[in-house]
Design a protein around this motif. Structure first.
Motif, PDB file in Angstrom:
ATOM      1  N   ILE A 288     -17.112  16.014   6.586  1.00 25.55           N
ATOM      2  CA  ILE A 288     -17.599  14.825   5.925  1.00 25.55           C
ATOM      3  C   ILE A 288     -18.966  14.860   6.076  1.00 25.55           C
ATOM      4  O   ILE A 288     -19.794  14.881   4.911  1.00 25.55           O
ATOM      5  N   ALA A 289     -19.552  15.076   7.034  1.00 23.30           N
ATOM      6  CA  ALA A 289     -21.117  15.045   7.689  1.00 23.30           C
ATOM      7  C   ALA A 289     -21.554  16.302   6.528  1.00 23.30           C
ATOM      8  O   ALA A 289     -22.639  16.215   5.982  1.00 23.30           O
ATOM      9  N   ARG A 290     -20.915  17.560   6.634  1.00 20.32           N
ATOM     10  CA  ARG A 290     -21.285  18.746   5.945  1.00 20.32           C
ATOM     11  C   ARG A 290     -21.455  18.224   4.340  1.00 20.32           C
ATOM     12  O   ARG A 290     -22.341  18.730   3.665  1.00 20.32           O
ATOM     13  N   GLY A 291     -20.298  17.597   3.889  1.00 21.67           N
ATOM     14  CA  GLY A 291     -20.415  17.176   2.658  1.00 21.67           C
ATOM     15  C   GLY A 291     -21.646  16.404   2.114  1.00 21.67           C
ATOM     16  O   GLY A 291     -22.074  16.218   0.863  1.00 21.67           O
ATOM     17  N   LEU A 292     -22.062  15.461   3.062  1.00 19.07           N
ATOM     18  CA  LEU A 292     -23.155  14.476   2.689  1.00 19.07           C
ATOM     19  C   LEU A 292     -24.459  15.060   3.199  1.00 19.07           C
ATOM     20  O   LEU A 292     -25.512  14.473   2.701  1.00 19.07           O
ATOM     21  N   ALA A 293     -24.646  16.204   3.780  1.00 18.73           N
ATOM     22  CA  ALA A 293     -25.995  16.550   4.538  1.00 18.73           C
ATOM     23  C   ALA A 293     -26.944  16.970   3.421  1.00 18.73           C
ATOM     24  O   ALA A 293     -28.014  16.671   3.843  1.00 18.73           O
ATOM     25  N   HIS A 294     -26.624  17.356   2.287  1.00 18.43           N
ATOM     26  CA  HIS A 294     -27.970  17.825   1.362  1.00 18.43           C
ATOM     27  C   HIS A 294     -27.993  16.339   0.434  1.00 18.43           C
ATOM     28  O   HIS A 294     -28.553  16.545  -0.595  1.00 18.43           O
ATOM     29  N   ASP A 295     -27.623  15.254   0.822  1.00 17.81           N
ATOM     30  CA  ASP A 295     -27.783  14.139   0.282  1.00 17.81           C
ATOM     31  C   ASP A 295     -27.146  13.993  -1.328  1.00 17.81           C
ATOM     32  O   ASP A 295     -27.858  13.576  -2.346  1.00 17.81           O
ATOM     33  N   PRO A 296     -26.153  14.174  -1.390  1.00 19.84           N
ATOM     34  CA  PRO A 296     -25.518  14.501  -3.075  1.00 19.84           C
ATOM     35  C   PRO A 296     -25.203  13.067  -3.493  1.00 19.84           C
ATOM     36  O   PRO A 296     -25.191  12.170  -2.924  1.00 19.84           O
ATOM     37  N   ASP A 297     -25.219  12.960  -4.866  1.00 24.97           N
ATOM     38  CA  ASP A 297     -25.114  11.494  -5.609  1.00 24.97           C
ATOM     39  C   ASP A 297     -23.565  11.319  -5.525  1.00 24.97           C
ATOM     40  O   ASP A 297     -22.970  10.260  -5.428  1.00 24.97           O
ATOM     41  N   LEU A 298     -22.682  12.384  -5.654  1.00 30.33           N
ATOM     42  CA  LEU A 298     -21.216  12.128  -5.797  1.00 30.33           C
ATOM     43  C   LEU A 298     -20.466  13.104  -4.779  1.00 30.33           C
ATOM     44  O   LEU A 298     -21.033  14.267  -4.522  1.00 30.33           O
ATOM     45  N   LEU A 299     -19.739  12.271  -4.067  1.00 25.65           N
ATOM     46  CA  LEU A 299     -18.881  13.105  -3.064  1.00 25.65           C
ATOM     47  C   LEU A 299     -17.501  13.474  -3.467  1.00 25.65           C
ATOM     48  O   LEU A 299     -16.784  12.079  -3.808  1.00 25.65           O
ATOM     49  N   LEU A 300     -17.195  14.446  -3.603  1.00 26.57           N
ATOM     50  CA  LEU A 300     -15.765  14.711  -3.960  1.00 26.57           C
ATOM     51  C   LEU A 300     -14.824  15.025  -2.772  1.00 26.57           C
ATOM     52  O   LEU A 300     -15.268  15.815  -1.734  1.00 26.57           O
ATOM     53  N   MET A 301     -13.928  14.504  -2.615  1.00 26.87           N
ATOM     54  CA  MET A 301     -12.808  14.641  -1.401  1.00 26.87           C
ATOM     55  C   MET A 301     -11.427  15.051  -1.909  1.00 26.87           C
ATOM     56  O   MET A 301     -10.573  14.171  -2.529  1.00 26.87           O
ATOM     57  N   ASP A 302     -11.077  16.030  -1.645  1.00 30.25           N
ATOM     58  CA  ASP A 302      -9.484  16.828  -2.045  1.00 30.25           C
ATOM     59  C   ASP A 302      -8.627  16.400  -0.879  1.00 30.25           C
ATOM     60  O   ASP A 302      -8.426  17.282  -0.188  1.00 30.25           O
ATOM     61  N   GLU A 303      -7.828  15.384  -0.823  1.00 30.64           N
ATOM     62  CA  GLU A 303      -6.921  15.092   0.279  1.00 30.64           C
ATOM     63  C   GLU A 303      -7.516  15.464   1.605  1.00 30.64           C
ATOM     64  O   GLU A 303      -6.823  16.426   2.515  1.00 30.64           O
ATOM     65  N   PRO A 304      -8.661  14.809   2.095  1.00 25.58           N
ATOM     66  CA  PRO A 304      -9.244  15.345   3.211  1.00 25.58           C
ATOM     67  C   PRO A 304      -8.565  15.002   4.593  1.00 25.58           C
ATOM     68  O   PRO A 304      -8.685  15.714   5.388  1.00 25.58           O
ATOM     69  N   PHE A 305      -7.505  14.077   4.434  1.00 22.61           N
ATOM     70  CA  PHE A 305      -7.121  13.686   5.737  1.00 22.61           C
ATOM     71  C   PHE A 305      -5.333  14.198   5.737  1.00 22.61           C
ATOM     72  O   PHE A 305      -4.852  13.810   6.572  1.00 22.61           O
TER      73      PHE A 305
END
Ligand SMILES: Nc1ncnc2c1ncn2[C@@H]1O[C@H](COP(=O)(O)OP(=O)(O)O)[C@@H](O)[C@H]1O
Ligand SMILES: [Mg+2]
Length: 265
Positions: A155-172
């Motif tokens: 999750i931290a990696r998905g947010l690291a470059h400060d995106p506007d949109l976070l896509l999560m495909d069944e992350p848990f």
């Protein structure tokens, strides 16, 4: 004066317009998505639920710019998504961390790939590791972390470059139930702290109700939206929310809908 960084209120941050995806399989054509239209407002948390194989991952791949739709368009800030972009972050089902890199270096992978200035990117990565509660593990390797911790790094990696949109495909989905409940609370906290627009795919109705502003229900293949349910529960949602009768009513409504979809098959 108009603030250029803010989209005008009537332009959704994310949109799918009559999206269709047809795959050429060995047994002939497979229609994975069929004229799907969807708008997501800036800052909104939207979940997609639907039977296995209904095209949820396909939808994520189109929004991530990894797959071109056969028809229709996917838009971010009014621009068609035609390739992977720096303003989109992705969290996958498996954390997919690089075993030879430390936690901090794994979080920095997208920033490096995008050619970002590494000094500020490092600061941001450390701030995110603090946010996901893993600051102390910055120099550890993925094999030293539990599944839930690895997914928090994801999750931290998905947010690291400060995106506007976070896509999560069944992350848990690869985590055990206890860890999943905890991760839902964690994800809500991270989302509330970062104000990102989120598109979250899950198999779990309770997870979707707990996290979402709105839930989009898809039919079995070819994937279409059959219902949208707005979840009007106060935030932050907590363990007490799980015992709230309104929470149970939303879950029951969605479960009934799923029963219909399965019988439809
Ligand atoms: N590259 C591909 N080639 C052929 N068929 C595919 C491909 N990717 C996905 N599909 C098919 O498209 C349908 C939707 O897949 P997917 O989006 O992965 O569903 P979900 O994530 O909802 O389980 C499935 O029937 C799957 O087998
Ligand atoms: Mg999938």
């Amino acid at each position: 004066m108009a603030d250029a960084s803010r989209p005008t209120p009537d332009v959704p941050l994310v949109a799918a317009e009559d999206l269709g995806v047809v795959f050429q399989g060995s047994q002939g054509q497979i229609t994975a998505l069929d004229t799907l239209s969807l708008n997501i407002r800036k800052g909104e948390f939207v979940s997609v639920v639907g039977p296995s194989g209904c095209g949820k991952s396909t939808l994520i791949r189109v929004f991530s710019g990894l797959l071109a739709p056969t028809r229709g368009r996917a838009l971010l800030k009014g621009e068609p998504i035609t390739r992977p972009r720096g303003d989109v972050g992705i969290v996958f089902q498996q954390a997919n961390l690089l075993p030879w890199k430390t936690v901090l270096d794994n979080v920095l992978v997208p920033s490096r790939a995008l050619g970002r200035d590494i000094g500020p990117a490092r600061e941001k990565a450390l701030e995110l590791l603090r946010l996901v509660g893993l600051e102390k593990f910055r120099d550890n390797y993925p094999s030293e972390l539990s599944g839930g911790m690895q997914q928090r790094v994801g999750i931290a990696r998905g947010l690291a470059h400060d995106p506007d949109l976070l896509l999560m495909d069944e992350p848990f989905s690869a985590l055990d139930t206890m860890t999943r409940d905890h991760m839902s609370i964690e994800l809500q906290r991270i989302w509330m702290a970062t104000h990102k627009t989120a598109l979250f795919i899950t198999h779990s109705i309770t997870e979707a109700v707990f996290l979402s502003d709105r839930i989009v229900v898809m039919s079995a293949r070819p994937g279409r939206i059959v219902k949208e349910v707005s979840i009007d529960l106060p935030r932050p949602r907590t363990v007490e929310t799980l015992a709230d009768p309104r929470f149970a009513a939303y879950c029951a409504e969605l479960r009934a809908l799923f029963e219909e979809l399965v019988h439809f098959d």
